[in-house]
Design a protein around this motif. Structure first.
Motif, PDB file in Angstrom:
ATOM      1  N   SER A  12       0.819  -1.217   0.000  1.00 51.63           N
ATOM      2  CA  SER A  12       0.000   0.000   0.000  1.00 51.63           C
ATOM      3  C   SER A  12       0.855   1.271   0.000  1.00 51.63           C
ATOM      4  O   SER A  12       0.357   2.342  -0.340  1.00 51.63           O
ATOM      5  N   VAL A  13       2.132   1.186   0.351  1.00 49.15           N
ATOM      6  CA  VAL A  13       2.993   2.370   0.366  1.00 49.15           C
ATOM      7  C   VAL A  13       3.756   2.548  -0.943  1.00 49.15           C
ATOM      8  O   VAL A  13       4.458   3.541  -1.124  1.00 49.15           O
ATOM      9  N   LYS A  14       3.606   1.607  -1.872  1.00 46.71           N
ATOM     10  CA  LYS A  14       4.386   1.657  -3.111  1.00 46.71           C
ATOM     11  C   LYS A  14       4.194   2.956  -3.870  1.00 46.71           C
ATOM     12  O   LYS A  14       5.157   3.583  -4.296  1.00 46.71           O
ATOM     13  N   SER A  15       2.967   3.379  -4.051  1.00 50.75           N
ATOM     14  CA  SER A  15       2.686   4.583  -4.827  1.00 50.75           C
ATOM     15  C   SER A  15       3.305   5.824  -4.178  1.00 50.75           C
ATOM     16  O   SER A  15       3.957   6.623  -4.852  1.00 50.75           O
ATOM     17  N   ALA A  16       3.108   5.983  -2.876  1.00 53.19           N
ATOM     18  CA  ALA A  16       3.661   7.152  -2.173  1.00 53.19           C
ATOM     19  C   ALA A  16       5.184   7.125  -2.190  1.00 53.19           C
ATOM     20  O   ALA A  16       5.826   8.166  -2.392  1.00 53.19           O
ATOM     21  N   LEU A  17       5.768   5.950  -2.017  1.00 54.59           N
ATOM     22  CA  LEU A  17       7.228   5.825  -2.045  1.00 54.59           C
ATOM     23  C   LEU A  17       7.773   6.154  -3.432  1.00 54.59           C
ATOM     24  O   LEU A  17       8.772   6.853  -3.569  1.00 54.59           O
ATOM     25  N   LYS A  18       7.098   5.683  -4.465  1.00 57.00           N
ATOM     26  CA  LYS A  18       7.524   5.967  -5.838  1.00 57.00           C
ATOM     27  C   LYS A  18       7.515   7.473  -6.093  1.00 57.00           C
ATOM     28  O   LYS A  18       8.472   8.016  -6.649  1.00 57.00           O
ATOM     29  N   GLN A  19       6.450   8.158  -5.686  1.00 52.13           N
ATOM     30  CA  GLN A  19       6.358   9.602  -5.891  1.00 52.13           C
ATOM     31  C   GLN A  19       7.471  10.339  -5.140  1.00 52.13           C
ATOM     32  O   GLN A  19       8.074  11.270  -5.669  1.00 52.13           O
ATOM     33  N   ALA A  20       7.755   9.916  -3.912  1.00 52.07           N
ATOM     34  CA  ALA A  20       8.829  10.544  -3.132  1.00 52.07           C
ATOM     35  C   ALA A  20      10.181  10.327  -3.800  1.00 52.07           C
ATOM     36  O   ALA A  20      10.995  11.252  -3.897  1.00 52.07           O
ATOM     37  N   LEU A  21      10.418   9.121  -4.275  1.00 58.54           N
ATOM     38  CA  LEU A  21      11.695   8.826  -4.939  1.00 58.54           C
ATOM     39  C   LEU A  21      11.848   9.613  -6.233  1.00 58.54           C
ATOM     40  O   LEU A  21      12.945  10.084  -6.560  1.00 58.54           O
ATOM     41  N   LEU A  22      10.764   9.752  -6.985  1.00 57.40           N
ATOM     42  CA  LEU A  22      10.832  10.529  -8.220  1.00 57.40           C
ATOM     43  C   LEU A  22      11.225  11.976  -7.942  1.00 57.40           C
ATOM     44  O   LEU A  22      12.020  12.569  -8.667  1.00 57.40           O
ATOM     45  N   LYS A  23      10.680  12.552  -6.862  1.00 55.94           N
ATOM     46  CA  LYS A  23      11.028  13.923  -6.492  1.00 55.94           C
ATOM     47  C   LYS A  23      12.495  14.034  -6.110  1.00 55.94           C
ATOM     48  O   LYS A  23      13.194  14.948  -6.527  1.00 55.94           O
ATOM     49  N   VAL A  24      12.970  13.094  -5.313  1.00 56.59           N
ATOM     50  CA  VAL A  24      14.365  13.126  -4.867  1.00 56.59           C
ATOM     51  C   VAL A  24      15.307  12.890  -6.033  1.00 56.59           C
ATOM     52  O   VAL A  24      16.305  13.588  -6.206  1.00 56.59           O
ATOM     53  N   MET A  25      15.004  11.905  -6.865  1.00 60.32           N
ATOM     54  CA  MET A  25      15.890  11.552  -7.975  1.00 60.32           C
ATOM     55  C   MET A  25      15.987  12.659  -9.010  1.00 60.32           C
ATOM     56  O   MET A  25      16.980  12.752  -9.733  1.00 60.32           O
ATOM     57  N   GLY A  26      14.972  13.500  -9.086  1.00 61.64           N
ATOM     58  CA  GLY A  26      15.016  14.610 -10.022  1.00 61.64           C
ATOM     59  C   GLY A  26      16.133  15.597  -9.726  1.00 61.64           C
ATOM     60  O   GLY A  26      16.521  16.385 -10.579  1.00 61.64           O
ATOM     61  N   ASN A  27      16.690  15.543  -8.517  1.00 61.74           N
ATOM     62  CA  ASN A  27      17.776  16.449  -8.125  1.00 61.74           C
ATOM     63  C   ASN A  27      19.152  15.949  -8.549  1.00 61.74           C
ATOM     64  O   ASN A  27      20.143  16.649  -8.372  1.00 61.74           O
ATOM     65  N   PHE A  28      19.225  14.761  -9.086  1.00 62.90           N
ATOM     66  CA  PHE A  28      20.501  14.176  -9.460  1.00 62.90           C
ATOM     67  C   PHE A  28      20.577  13.992 -10.966  1.00 62.90           C
ATOM     68  O   PHE A  28      19.665  13.442 -11.583  1.00 62.90           O
ATOM     69  N   LYS A  29      21.682  14.421 -11.571  1.00 58.81           N
ATOM     70  CA  LYS A  29      21.878  14.209 -13.006  1.00 58.81           C
ATOM     71  C   LYS A  29      22.226  12.747 -13.250  1.00 58.81           C
ATOM     72  O   LYS A  29      22.973  12.137 -12.481  1.00 58.81           O
ATOM     73  N   GLY A  30      21.677  12.187 -14.309  1.00 53.96           N
ATOM     74  CA  GLY A  30      22.007  10.817 -14.687  1.00 53.96           C
ATOM     75  C   GLY A  30      21.295   9.749 -13.888  1.00 53.96           C
ATOM     76  O   GLY A  30      21.638   8.575 -13.978  1.00 53.96           O
ATOM     77  N   VAL A  31      20.307  10.135 -13.084  1.00 60.92           N
ATOM     78  CA  VAL A  31      19.558   9.168 -12.288  1.00 60.92           C
ATOM     79  C   VAL A  31      18.163   9.040 -12.888  1.00 60.92           C
ATOM     80  O   VAL A  31      17.494  10.033 -13.138  1.00 60.92           O
ATOM     81  N   SER A  32      17.744   7.824 -13.121  1.00 57.96           N
ATOM     82  CA  SER A  32      16.418   7.604 -13.691  1.00 57.96           C
ATOM     83  C   SER A  32      15.659   6.584 -12.855  1.00 57.96           C
ATOM     84  O   SER A  32      16.241   5.853 -12.062  1.00 57.96           O
ATOM     85  N   PHE A  33      14.369   6.550 -13.065  1.00 66.81           N
ATOM     86  CA  PHE A  33      13.503   5.624 -12.353  1.00 66.81           C
ATOM     87  C   PHE A  33      12.899   4.685 -13.378  1.00 66.81           C
ATOM     88  O   PHE A  33      12.225   5.110 -14.307  1.00 66.81           O
ATOM     89  N   ASP A  34      13.153   3.410 -13.224  1.00 70.23           N
ATOM     90  CA  ASP A  34      12.671   2.424 -14.178  1.00 70.23           C
ATOM     91  C   ASP A  34      12.064   1.267 -13.417  1.00 70.23           C
ATOM     92  O   ASP A  34      12.712   0.670 -12.566  1.00 70.23           O
ATOM     93  N   GLU A  35      10.821   0.962 -13.702  1.00 74.33           N
ATOM     94  CA  GLU A  35      10.145  -0.146 -13.033  1.00 74.33           C
ATOM     95  C   GLU A  35      10.278  -1.431 -13.838  1.00 74.33           C
ATOM     96  O   GLU A  35       9.363  -2.221 -13.917  1.00 74.33           O
TER      97      GLU A  35
END
Length: 70
Positions: A12-35
Motif C-alpha cells: 500500500s505504500v508503493k505509490s507514495a514511495l515511488k512519488q517521493a523517490l521521483l522527487k528526490v531523484m530529479g535532483n541528481f543528473k544521470g539518475v532515472s527511475f525504471d520499473e
C-alpha cells in the motif's frame, strides 16, 4: 551502472514511495527511475556477493541519508 533495489513489505505504500523517490531523484543528473520487472533475484544475489549493498536501520534512515546527499 549502479542500481537501487527496495523491497516493500506493505504494497500500500508503493505509490507514495515511488512519488517521493521521483522527487528526490530529479535532483541528481544521470539518475532515472525504471520499473523494469526483468531484474531478478539472481541479479540481486550477484550484487550482494560483490558487496554492492547498503543497509539502513529503517526507511527513515534511508530518507535521511538521501536528504544529506542533496
Amino acid at each position: 551502472m549502479t542500481q537501487l533495489v527496495i523491497n516493500i513489505e506493505d504494497a500500500s505504500v508503493k505509490s507514495a514511495l515511488k512519488q517521493a523517490l521521483l522527487k528526490v531523484m530529479g535532483n541528481f543528473k544521470g539518475v532515472s527511475f525504471d520499473e523494469d520487472e526483468s531484474y531478478t533475484l539472481d541479479d540481486a544475489l550477484e550484487e550482494v556477493s560483490r558487496g554492492e549493498v547498503l543497509r539502513y536501520e529503517s526507511v527513515d534512515d534511508f530518507f535521511n541519508h538521501l536528504r544529506r546527499e542533496i
